[in-house]
Design a protein around this motif. Structure first.
Motif, short mmCIF file in Angstrom:
data_model
loop_
_atom_site.label_atom_id
_atom_site.label_comp_id
_atom_site.label_asym_id
_atom_site.label_seq_id
_atom_site.Cartn_x
_atom_site.Cartn_y
_atom_site.Cartn_z
N LEU A 114 0.79 -1.32 0.06
CA LEU A 114 -0.02 0.00 -0.02
C LEU A 114 0.80 1.28 -0.03
CD1 LEU A 114 -2.66 -0.81 2.77
CD2 LEU A 114 -2.79 -1.22 0.10
N ASN A 115 1.93 1.26 0.85
CA ASN A 115 2.67 2.59 1.14
C ASN A 115 3.94 2.69 0.19
OD1 ASN A 115 0.85 3.13 3.33
ND2 ASN A 115 1.93 2.15 4.60
N ASN A 116 4.44 1.73 -0.04
CA ASN A 116 5.52 1.78 -1.25
C ASN A 116 5.12 1.49 -2.78
OD1 ASN A 116 7.25 2.42 1.20
ND2 ASN A 116 7.27 0.31 1.48
N PHE A 117 4.40 0.42 -2.73
CA PHE A 117 4.18 0.04 -4.22
C PHE A 117 2.80 0.59 -4.63
CE2 PHE A 117 7.04 -2.85 -2.17
CZ PHE A 117 8.10 -3.18 -3.38
N LYS A 118 1.99 1.39 -3.80
CA LYS A 118 0.90 2.20 -4.16
C LYS A 118 -0.20 1.28 -4.79
CE LYS A 118 3.53 5.47 -3.07
NZ LYS A 118 3.23 6.17 -1.66
N ARG A 119 -0.35 -0.10 -4.30
CA ARG A 119 -1.34 -0.61 -4.97
C ARG A 119 -2.98 -0.41 -4.87
NH1 ARG A 119 0.90 -4.96 -8.05
NH2 ARG A 119 2.65 -6.17 -7.23
N ALA A 120 -2.91 0.29 -3.77
CA ALA A 120 -4.30 1.02 -3.51
C ALA A 120 -4.28 2.36 -3.10
CB ALA A 120 -5.21 -0.09 -2.44
N THR A 121 -5.31 3.25 -3.13
CA THR A 121 -5.43 4.62 -2.85
C THR A 121 -6.48 4.72 -2.21
OG1 THR A 121 -5.90 5.38 -5.06
CG2 THR A 121 -3.70 5.46 -4.25
N GLY A 122 -6.87 6.12 -1.77
CA GLY A 122 -8.20 6.37 -1.21
C GLY A 122 -9.05 5.57 -0.34
N GLU A 123 -10.11 5.32 -0.38
CA GLU A 123 -10.94 4.63 0.44
C GLU A 123 -10.35 3.19 0.69
OE1 GLU A 123 -15.58 3.25 1.11
OE2 GLU A 123 -15.06 4.77 -0.40
N LEU A 124 -10.24 2.55 -0.56
CA LEU A 124 -9.72 1.09 -0.46
C LEU A 124 -8.43 0.93 0.51
CD1 LEU A 124 -9.87 -1.83 -1.26
CD2 LEU A 124 -8.63 -1.17 -3.27
N LYS A 125 -7.62 1.80 0.25
CA LYS A 125 -6.27 2.07 0.92
C LYS A 125 -6.55 1.88 2.54
CE LYS A 125 -1.82 3.97 1.99
NZ LYS A 125 -0.96 5.35 1.52
N ASP A 126 -7.37 3.09 3.01
CA ASP A 126 -7.86 3.26 4.31
C ASP A 126 -8.51 1.89 4.76
OD1 ASP A 126 -7.01 5.79 3.99
OD2 ASP A 126 -8.88 6.80 3.75
N ILE A 128 -8.03 -1.10 4.11
CA ILE A 128 -7.33 -2.13 4.41
C ILE A 128 -6.17 -1.73 5.38
CG2 ILE A 128 -5.39 -3.52 3.26
CD1 ILE A 128 -6.70 -3.07 0.55
N MET A 129 -5.70 -0.66 5.44
CA MET A 129 -5.00 -0.11 6.53
C MET A 129 -5.60 -0.19 7.99
SD MET A 129 -1.68 1.41 5.54
CE MET A 129 -1.50 2.63 6.67
N THR A 130 -6.89 0.04 7.96
CA THR A 130 -7.50 0.07 9.32
C THR A 130 -7.70 -1.40 9.87
OG1 THR A 130 -8.91 1.99 9.00
CG2 THR A 130 -9.63 0.24 10.48
N ARG A 131 -7.82 -2.23 8.68
CA ARG A 131 -7.72 -3.89 9.12
C ARG A 131 -6.39 -4.22 9.60
NH1 ARG A 131 -9.59 -6.77 11.07
NH2 ARG A 131 -9.50 -8.89 9.85
N ALA A 132 -5.42 -3.68 8.99
CA ALA A 132 -4.07 -4.15 9.26
C ALA A 132 -3.42 -3.67 10.69
CB ALA A 132 -2.87 -3.51 8.37
N GLY A 133 -4.23 -2.40 11.02
CA GLY A 133 -4.02 -1.91 12.53
C GLY A 133 -4.51 -2.78 13.58
N GLU A 134 -5.66 -3.14 13.25
CA GLU A 134 -6.52 -3.96 14.10
C GLU A 134 -5.88 -5.46 14.22
OE1 GLU A 134 -10.89 -2.32 12.89
OE2 GLU A 134 -10.15 -4.19 12.09
N GLN A 135 -5.38 -5.94 13.25
CA GLN A 135 -4.77 -7.19 13.38
C GLN A 135 -3.31 -7.14 14.01
OE1 GLN A 135 -4.31 -7.75 9.19
NE2 GLN A 135 -6.54 -8.40 8.92
N ILE A 136 -2.60 -6.00 13.79
CA ILE A 136 -1.06 -6.00 14.54
C ILE A 136 -1.62 -5.62 15.93
CG2 ILE A 136 0.50 -4.26 14.76
CD1 ILE A 136 0.64 -3.61 11.63
#
Length: 261
Positions: A114-126, A128-136
């Protein structure tokens, strides 16, 4: 000379380097030419059919898979030991390693997508990032329980359990997901980073980022293909990134483990 084929950002390679440095074993590191393209020279692929780092050459010996490499290092250079003495404790730290490699690694890898390879942006990135934070956060809670009242995951001294955790904690911290303030995990992380074996490997990872400014452009052009294998593919799909995978397949800028031949 012992040769470790690696990329400094690879937590799997960092585990191997930390173990060797803890044992005082001299080694040479090599970055495989063409790494990330799915096409690498024969000296890297020979004896390494998965084409992944780390890959160890010790004379005529060719060993791949970070856990198998760690076991080889432990067998050949048993002092100082990285594994605890008691069978149950040895099993416990191996379980910790497995959780880190199979459950924590894909989250950090996905954050890189997401952050380096820019696979997703906008709402989709947000999303997935939220899910990642919950999992971590869940993994940090689990690690806090596993650490308990010990100074080290290994027990009385730094070892296998600790070198298996610290690369992943550093990886998510780079994306802003650090251990909770005041937690035992945070205190352990500070102790671990005070070891030269850990801090050296961590700094090598940081230094390697400076050459990755245009990796997203290389991915978009199909010059660089990230490997979507087993737990990484599962993580991306279950965390809401199915469209990321489908677009990667359409653009042919993702890859999978090569067939053995």
């Amino acid at each position: 000379m012992l040769i470790v084929y690696e990329h400094p950002l690879s937590p799997y390679a960092q585990k191997v380097k930390i173990s060797l440095r803890e044992k005082g074993i001299e080694f040479e590191t090599r970055l495989p030419a063409g790494i990330g393209t799915g096409s690498t020279p024969d000296d890297f692929m020979t004896g390494n059919p998965r084409g992944e780092v780390p890959f160890l050459r010790d004379g005529d010996a060719a060993i791949f898979d970070s856990t198998i490499i760690l076991e080889y290092i432990e067998d050949k250079w048993p002092t100082p030991p990285m594994l605890p003495k008691a069978p149950l404790d040895r099993a416990r730290v191996r379980l910790i390693e497995d959780v880190m490699d199979c459950h924590y690694e894909p989250i950090n890898w996905g954050l890189g997508e997401l952050n380096n390879f820019k696979r997703a942006t906008g709402e989709l990135k947000d999303r997935i990032m939220t899910r990642a934070g919950e999992q971590i956060a869940g993994l940090h809670a689990w690690l806090e329980r596993e650490l308990g009242d010990r100074d080290w995951f290994n027990g009385d001294s730094f070892g296998w359990g600790d070198l298996s955790v610290v690369p992943y904690i550093n990886g998510s911290a780079g994306s802003g997901f650090t251990p909770p303030k005041g937690s035992k995990l945070e205190a352990w992380h500070k102790r671990a980073m005070g070891r030269s074996s850990v801090s050296t490997s961590a700094q090598e990872a940081v230094d390697s980022i400076s050459g990755m400014q245009d990796v997203s452009g290389a991915v978009e052009a199909g010059l660089f293909k990230r490997e979507y294998r087993d737990h990484r593919l599962e993580w991306m799909i279950k965390s809401g990134g199915l469209d990321v995978v489908l677009k990667g397949l359409e653009k042919d800028n993702i890859r999978f483990t090569p067939d053995f031949s």
